[in-house]
Structures are given as structure tokens and as C-alpha cells.
Design an enzyme around this catalytic site. Structure first.
Site, mmCIF file in Angstrom:
data_model
loop_
_atom_site.group_PDB
_atom_site.id
_atom_site.type_symbol
_atom_site.label_atom_id
_atom_site.label_comp_id
_atom_site.label_asym_id
_atom_site.label_seq_id
_atom_site.Cartn_x
_atom_site.Cartn_y
_atom_site.Cartn_z
ATOM 1 N N HIS A 18 -2.202 1.043 7.299
ATOM 2 C CA HIS A 18 -2.477 1.094 5.857
ATOM 3 C C HIS A 18 -2.297 2.516 5.343
ATOM 4 O O HIS A 18 -2.683 3.486 6.005
ATOM 5 C CB HIS A 18 -3.910 0.624 5.600
ATOM 6 C CG HIS A 18 -4.271 0.509 4.148
ATOM 7 N ND1 HIS A 18 -3.548 -0.252 3.249
ATOM 8 C CD2 HIS A 18 -5.289 1.060 3.426
ATOM 9 C CE1 HIS A 18 -4.108 -0.172 2.058
ATOM 10 N NE2 HIS A 18 -5.159 0.621 2.144
ATOM 11 N N CYS B 183 0.829 -1.218 0.000
ATOM 12 C CA CYS B 183 0.000 0.000 0.000
ATOM 13 C C CYS B 183 0.854 1.254 0.000
ATOM 14 O O CYS B 183 0.518 2.252 -0.643
ATOM 15 C CB CYS B 183 -0.937 -0.004 1.203
ATOM 16 S SG CYS B 183 -0.115 0.193 2.796
ATOM 17 N N ASN C 246 -8.036 4.646 -2.387
ATOM 18 C CA ASN C 246 -7.463 3.410 -1.859
ATOM 19 C C ASN C 246 -6.786 2.618 -2.977
ATOM 20 O O ASN C 246 -6.832 2.997 -4.147
ATOM 21 C CB ASN C 246 -8.561 2.580 -1.190
ATOM 22 C CG ASN C 246 -8.019 1.585 -0.180
ATOM 23 O OD1 ASN C 246 -6.815 1.507 0.050
ATOM 24 N ND2 ASN C 246 -8.898 0.824 0.428
#
Length: 464
Positions: A383, A87, A405
Site C-alpha cells: 500500500h 493507492c 492515507n
């Protein structure tokens, strides 16, 4: 009401009679405390047959349908890190991707993630092995060596990795070096890589015990890195050194004739070459477990041996939020990280403290503060995503935020997550912002000598 009165009395009774072990008398007291009425049995049946979040979901949450934002950075295309912990890399490249599309005059573009990830894994391998050489005189069971052996390499990371790797190796378009099965599913291969690195590490320590010099150990390390490089080529493909490329419009038509680039030349051509991804940017943290307005550095927690440790300024949410707003108002998205799993409604992508009513369902309260959650390892940044929007009230105060995202376009709200400002206050941890959006009072804090924290601090796990 009867239940609320009974629990404190029971707690007092246990405290008075408590012993070091669960004795028969203590167990009997616990057994008598169980409420066996019909409603409790019905709740138990529901919990035993369903996912907790399914039955704790607050169906009357009005925030679930509010998707308007007063300040929003235009963004197109949603990436997907698949079954990997990258991520941090996807977020960093999403921020740079917005710049590239603006400079190129196109609306659809992706950088290759696997290209930079190859060098991330190579650099982390060297970082680990060189750190083993540096700590060769320490006891094997020392905390520092044990931390190294427990964490030889991972696919997680932070913004500093993006900045160091891009500055050193450049970037390439996704179609020049596409993803592989292993880059999308990193766990299995990563296990083999860890095992090999640990094997090399223990050999280094044994050679040191037999009298090998640092020069000899480093020569051995470089020789063994050839094996690591070979393994990475098998899993991710050999990194491209030169390529021909030109942008295409939305219909796939070339906008001009292709040009030849090296990865570094391409990065400088499509992004902002005058900016330094390290010196022109600052990481801002909200960690109430430590004093605000202080600068901290995380030791041994970087992506490359010659790279940068984490360095951040710890600020209150009230000081941090206006800086993020200023960046968004100038149409500049940011690297952002948080504890994404807390109160996340996965179906609509809403992060809201009122999404789930665990208190009513489980008959208790969860009352730790953000500071206490950090101190007890209950919460931390897990994250990274790209902060792209904020909704402000009539006084300029934030009501909610939106992030791009990297879990695919079908996840959450069209590939995005929306968070209330109350949630942001409790579970947001850091942003990386251009220094030009920071007040001088904040920048002056960087003149401090950083407080150095160990890599095993509970606050500093890799973002995945």
C-alpha cells in the site's frame, strides 16, 4: 514452564519418527501433544468465536495516545480511493496536490483521479498487448508469457506510473472529471477488461503462428485498442481535452476569472514545471534480502510501453531515514509504501509492533526477520501513502512517523496512520524523494549499471 519444556521434546520425537505422509503413528503423536487444560480450552473458545485481532489487542499500549510530531508538513483534505486499488495514484496526486495548493494560495483542492486512471488503463492495455507481440516466439508456457497472461492489467501501480502519466497527459481538477461508480469499484469491470485483453492476446499469438508480420500484428493491436478505449469511455467517461477553471477560496468564492487550459497546461501552471518527475526524483528501497548500496531495475513492470521500469537504490533504514527527514524538514511530503496490514490497529490508525500479542494468544512465536519474510512471500509492499510527518528525539533520531492515507477521513487517526520507528524499520519498503535531499554518496550509486530483476520477483507486487 512445563509447556515450554514439552514442545522441544515433542518436536524431537516427531523428527525422529517423521515420514513423508501423516501416518497413524504421526497423527497419534500430534493428538497426544494437545494441551487440554482449562486455560487452553478457554483460549480456544475465545478464538473460535471472535476475530483474532480483537482478542490479541494490547490494551495497555502507551503509543496509542501519542499524536505529537516535531516535524510536520501541513496538509488539508483526505481523499478516498473507495473499493479500488489506486493507492499509488492517490498518493502521487496527494504529493502534487500540496504543491498546487501552495502555488494557488488555497487550502482545499483535489486533482481528478479518474482522468489519469483512464490513461493508466489504456497505457497498460497497450503495454500488455505489445509485450505479447514482443514475446510471440516464446512458448506459451514460458514463465515470461505466463506472467503476462496472469497479469494483463490491474488497478495497482507505483510512483513511476504517476510520473510517466502526468508528464504525458497532464492533470485536471476533480470537479472537471469526477469519479464514477466503476472508478470507485474497479474489480468487476477490471475482470471484463482482463478477459478481453487475453482474447486479443491469444489471437495475436495465433496470427503470428500463421505467419503474420510484426507490422500486421501491431496494426491489429491498434484496431483492437479501439474496443478497449470504447470500454474505458463507458466505465470512466471520455477524458476532457480542454476546460475552463479558476481557484476558489474556502467559502467557494472565485479568486479570479476562469482561464482555459489543456490538461498539460494546467499541470504546468499549478505544479512545478521546472521539475522532472522522473529525472529529479529517486526511489529508495529497504530490502534486506538483497545487498545494500546497489541499484536495481524491475523488468517489464511499468505503466506504459514507452515509460520507465522501476529503478531504485537499496539502502539500509539508517541511511534512508535521514533523507526522508530532510525532505519533511523542508516541508516536502513524499510517496511512501509499506506492508500496511501488519500490526495495524484500524480503530486508531496506529502501526506498532506491540499492537497485538499473537505469541501469547496462539502459544507460539513468530520470529522471522524482515529478510526472511520477504524471501518467503510473507511480507512485501502492499500500500502506498503520503509521508507527511516525523517526530524526532533530542538527538534528531526518529521516534515515529505519520502518513496521509487514502481510505477516507473517518479511517484511523483523522484519515492518517501513525507508525512507530520500530514498525517503520520492519515494514516500510520505499520512498520517492527529490534528489536534492540525498547525500552525494547516495546519488553516486546511480552511476552503477542496474541489476535487472524479473517482474515476478516476490518483492514486487503492485501497490493497491
Amino acid at each position: 514452564m512445563k509447556k515450554l519444556l514439552f514442545i522441544p521434546l515433542l518436536f524431537t520425537s516427531i523428527c525422529i519418527n517423521a515420514q513423508q505422509s501423516i501416518t497413524p503413528s504421526v497423527l497419534s503423536s500430534l493428538e497426544r501433544s494437545v494441551d487440554r487444560n482449562g486455560s487452553t480450552k478457554a483460549i480456544g473458545n475465545a478464538i473460535q468465536s471472535n476475530a483474532i485481532n480483537k482478542i490479541a489487542l494490547n490494551g495497555n499500549n502507551p503509543n496509542a495516545t501519542d499524536t505529537w510530531f516535531s516535524v510536520e508538513v501541513s496538509n488539508t483534505g483526505i481523499s478516498d480511493q473507495a473499493s479500488s486499488g489506486r493507492c499509488w495514484l492517490f498518493t502521487g496526486l496527494n504529493v502534487l496536490r500540496q504543491r498546487a495548493m501552495k502555488n494557488l494560495g488555497i487550502t482545499n483542492f483535489m486533482f481528478s483521479h479518474v482522468y489519469l486512471f483512464f490513461y493508466d488503463q489504456l497505457e497498460k492495455s497497450n503495454l500488455f498487448l505489445q509485450s505479447i507481440i514482443d514475446t510471440r516466439k516464446m512458448d506459451l508456457d514460458s514463465q515470461q508469457v505466463q506472467w503476462l497472461m496472469s497479469n494483463p492489467i490491474s488497478d495497482g501501480g507505483t510512483y513511476t506510473g504517476v510520473a510517466d502519466l502526468v508528464s504525458k497527459y497532464g492533470l485536471v481538477p476533480k470537479d472537471v472529471m469526477p469519479e464514477t461508480y466503476v472508478s470507485n469499484n474497479t474489480s468487476e469491470f477490471n475482470g471484463h477488461l482482463k478477459r478481453k485483453l487475453r482474447e486479443i492476446a491469444i489471437n495475436i499469438r495465433e496470427q503470428s503462428e500463421k505467419g503474420a508480420t510484426v507490422d500486421e500484428l501491431e496494426s491489429y493491436k491498434v484496431e483492437e485498442l479501439k474496443t478497449i478505449y470504447h470500454m474505458l469511455c463507458l466505465a470512466y467517461g471520455e477524458p476532457v481535452k480542454e476546460f475552463s477553471w479558476c481557484p476558489k477560496d474556502s467559502k467557494g468564492k472565485y479568486l479570479n476569472s476562469p482561464k482555459k487550459y489543456s490538461p498539460l497546461e494546467f499541470y504546468k501552471a499549478v505544479c512545478f514545471p521546472e521539475e522532472d518527475l522522473n529525472s529529479d526524483y529517486v526511489m529508495l528501497m529497504n530490502d534486506p534480502s538483497r545487498p545494500y548500496n546497489k541499484v536495481y531495475e524491475i523488468d517489464m513492470d511499468r505503466h506504459a510501453y514507452d515509460g520507465h521500469n522501476w529503478l531504485y537504490v537499496n539502502l539500509s533504514i539508517d541511511d534512508l531515514s535521514p533523507i526522508a527527514i530532510a525532505s519533511l524538514q523542508d516541508s516536502v511530503p513524499m510517496y511512501f509504501s509499506c506492508d500496511v496490514g501488519k500490526q495495524l490497529n484500524r480503530s486508531n490508525g496506529l502501526l506498532d509492533l506491540n499492537n497485538y500479542d499473537y505469541n501469547s494468544l496462539l502459544g507460539t512465536t513468530f520470529g522471522m526477520t524482515k529478510k526472511q519474510r520477504i524471501q518467503t512471500h510473507d511480507s512485501g509492499s502492499s500500500h502506498a501513502m503520503t509521508l507527511v510527518a516525523v517526530d524526532l528525539d533530542e538527538n534528531g533520531h526518529p521516534l515515529k512517523w505519520k502518513v496521509e492515507n487514502s481510505w477516507g477521513a473517518n479511517y484511523g487517526y483523522s484519515g492518517h496512520l501513525i507508525m512507530t520507528h520500530d514498525w517503520f524499520r520492519e515494514y516500510m519498503f520505499r520512498i520517492v524523494v527529490n534528489k536534492k535531499y540525498c547525500p552525494e554518496a547516495i546519488l553516486s550509486l546511480l552511476k552503477q549499471k542496474p541489476v535487472k530483476l524479473p517482474a515476478w520477483d516476490p518483492m514486487f507486487m503492485m501497490e493497491e
